[in-house]
Design a protein around this motif. Sequence first.
Motif, PDB file in Angstrom:
ATOM      1  N   ARG A  13       0.838  -1.206   0.000  1.00  0.00           N
ATOM      2  CA  ARG A  13       0.000   0.000   0.000  1.00  0.00           C
ATOM      3  C   ARG A  13       0.872   1.256   0.000  1.00  0.00           C
ATOM      4  NH1 ARG A  13      -4.772   1.686   4.336  1.00  0.00           N
ATOM      5  NH2 ARG A  13      -4.699   3.901   3.847  1.00  0.00           N
ATOM      6  N   GLU A  53      -8.582 -12.239   1.237  1.00  0.00           N
ATOM      7  CA  GLU A  53      -9.488 -11.142   0.886  1.00  0.00           C
ATOM      8  C   GLU A  53      -9.760 -10.265   2.109  1.00  0.00           C
ATOM      9  OE1 GLU A  53     -13.980 -10.481  -0.981  1.00  0.00           O
ATOM     10  OE2 GLU A  53     -13.085 -12.482  -0.928  1.00  0.00           O
ATOM     11  N   ARG A  54      -9.933 -10.903   3.266  1.00  0.00           N
ATOM     12  CA  ARG A  54     -10.172 -10.129   4.495  1.00  0.00           C
ATOM     13  C   ARG A  54      -8.932  -9.336   4.887  1.00  0.00           C
ATOM     14  NH1 ARG A  54     -13.194 -14.905   5.714  1.00  0.00           N
ATOM     15  NH2 ARG A  54     -11.436 -15.846   6.833  1.00  0.00           N
ATOM     16  N   ARG A  55      -7.748  -9.918   4.694  1.00  0.00           N
ATOM     17  CA  ARG A  55      -6.520  -9.185   5.022  1.00  0.00           C
ATOM     18  C   ARG A  55      -6.378  -7.951   4.134  1.00  0.00           C
ATOM     19  NH1 ARG A  55      -4.353 -14.395   5.254  1.00  0.00           N
ATOM     20  NH2 ARG A  55      -3.083 -14.159   3.384  1.00  0.00           N
ATOM     21  N   LEU A  56      -6.735  -8.077   2.870  1.00  0.00           N
ATOM     22  CA  LEU A  56      -6.692  -6.921   1.973  1.00  0.00           C
ATOM     23  C   LEU A  56      -7.610  -5.805   2.489  1.00  0.00           C
ATOM     24  CD1 LEU A  56      -6.806  -8.659  -1.530  1.00  0.00           C
ATOM     25  CD2 LEU A  56      -4.977  -7.158  -0.732  1.00  0.00           C
ATOM     26  N   SER A  57      -8.802  -6.171   2.888  1.00  0.00           N
ATOM     27  CA  SER A  57      -9.742  -5.164   3.391  1.00  0.00           C
ATOM     28  C   SER A  57      -9.212  -4.517   4.663  1.00  0.00           C
ATOM     29  CB  SER A  57     -11.107  -5.806   3.658  1.00  0.00           C
ATOM     30  OG  SER A  57     -11.697  -6.257   2.449  1.00  0.00           O
ATOM     31  N   ARG A  58      -8.650  -5.317   5.560  1.00  0.00           N
ATOM     32  CA  ARG A  58      -8.114  -4.755   6.802  1.00  0.00           C
ATOM     33  C   ARG A  58      -6.912  -3.857   6.540  1.00  0.00           C
ATOM     34  NH1 ARG A  58      -9.474  -9.991   9.013  1.00  0.00           N
ATOM     35  NH2 ARG A  58      -7.341 -10.745   8.659  1.00  0.00           N
ATOM     36  N   PHE A  64      -7.636  -1.600   1.614  1.00  0.00           N
ATOM     37  CA  PHE A  64      -7.974  -1.674   0.195  1.00  0.00           C
ATOM     38  C   PHE A  64      -9.476  -1.903   0.003  1.00  0.00           C
ATOM     39  CE2 PHE A  64      -3.497  -3.053   0.145  1.00  0.00           C
ATOM     40  CZ  PHE A  64      -2.997  -2.302  -0.914  1.00  0.00           C
ATOM     41  N   ARG A  65      -9.994  -1.377  -1.101  1.00  0.00           N
ATOM     42  CA  ARG A  65     -11.322  -1.776  -1.587  1.00  0.00           C
ATOM     43  C   ARG A  65     -11.105  -2.957  -2.520  1.00  0.00           C
ATOM     44  NH1 ARG A  65     -13.406   1.246  -5.004  1.00  0.00           N
ATOM     45  NH2 ARG A  65     -11.828   2.871  -5.265  1.00  0.00           N
ATOM     46  N   VAL A  66     -11.756  -4.068  -2.248  1.00  0.00           N
ATOM     47  CA  VAL A  66     -11.406  -5.333  -2.884  1.00  0.00           C
ATOM     48  C   VAL A  66     -12.515  -5.813  -3.810  1.00  0.00           C
ATOM     49  CG1 VAL A  66     -10.592  -7.684  -2.503  1.00  0.00           C
ATOM     50  CG2 VAL A  66     -10.115  -5.915  -0.799  1.00  0.00           C
ATOM     51  N   HIS A  67     -12.093  -6.274  -4.989  1.00  0.00           N
ATOM     52  CA  HIS A  67     -12.990  -6.913  -5.946  1.00  0.00           C
ATOM     53  C   HIS A  67     -12.347  -8.245  -6.335  1.00  0.00           C
ATOM     54  CE1 HIS A  67     -15.821  -7.413  -9.238  1.00  0.00           C
ATOM     55  NE2 HIS A  67     -14.812  -7.616 -10.058  1.00  0.00           N
ATOM     56  N   ALA A  98      -7.415  -4.856  -5.838  1.00  0.00           N
ATOM     57  CA  ALA A  98      -7.540  -4.064  -4.613  1.00  0.00           C
ATOM     58  C   ALA A  98      -7.128  -2.627  -4.911  1.00  0.00           C
ATOM     59  CB  ALA A  98      -6.668  -4.670  -3.522  1.00  0.00           C
TER      60      ALA A  98
END
Length: 222
Positions: free
Chosen positions: A167, A188-193, A196-199, A219
């Motif tokens: 980041r 995916e949860r680690r990316l959000s934490r 990041f906005r994740v797709h 992300a």
Amino acid sequence: MKPQSKLGRATTPDGKEMVLYERDGVYSIRVNGLELMSSRAHGSEEALARLVLARVDHPHPTVLVGGLGMGYTLRAVLDGLPRGARILVAEIFPAVVAWNRAELAGLAGSPLRDARVEVLTADVAEVIGGNPKGFDAVLLDVDNGPDAFTVARNERLYAPQGLSLIRRSLRPRGILGVWSADPDPPFERRLSRAGFRVHVETVPARQGAKGPKHTIFVAVAP
């Protein structure tokens, strides 16, 4: 059917054997006998580039590609970027770079010859750490995705500390794209934490074909 030919061999930092094979015009790279990649299946690598670049809005972006593989991801990045773009490729294995300049060069149209490309024979984590706010997009086609098996230390890229480092390497609204062999809800949860906005997209391993599916995480940084 022709016999399989062994074209090259290298040893990973973990002491595993990496071998380049060819049979009937199909190339594969195996690690300790397990297939890591094949020239038969590269649709998901191309999808990684397409999904990430669709979200990059800088007219002359700087893009980092982590993992050269057989050159398909890099080719798709080059095809989707303007002449003024700059692309860094971080590949930890000198043998993979050498194979892409020789035996594998024609598979993806010799992408290493493009003047926009700079190849760094280095650990992508070190390149990321050394370039704060350096990239409009980072594409990770490293190992088997978050579930690394070629080089154990690749896992740190996908851990919270690694995601924070990525980041910091991205410019505002920069994009991180991650190729994965399989779905990975914890990642995916680690990316959000990490902010990041994740797709998440599920894509065919072979373009337009039935069969195995791979997962692409896209992300977006703040």
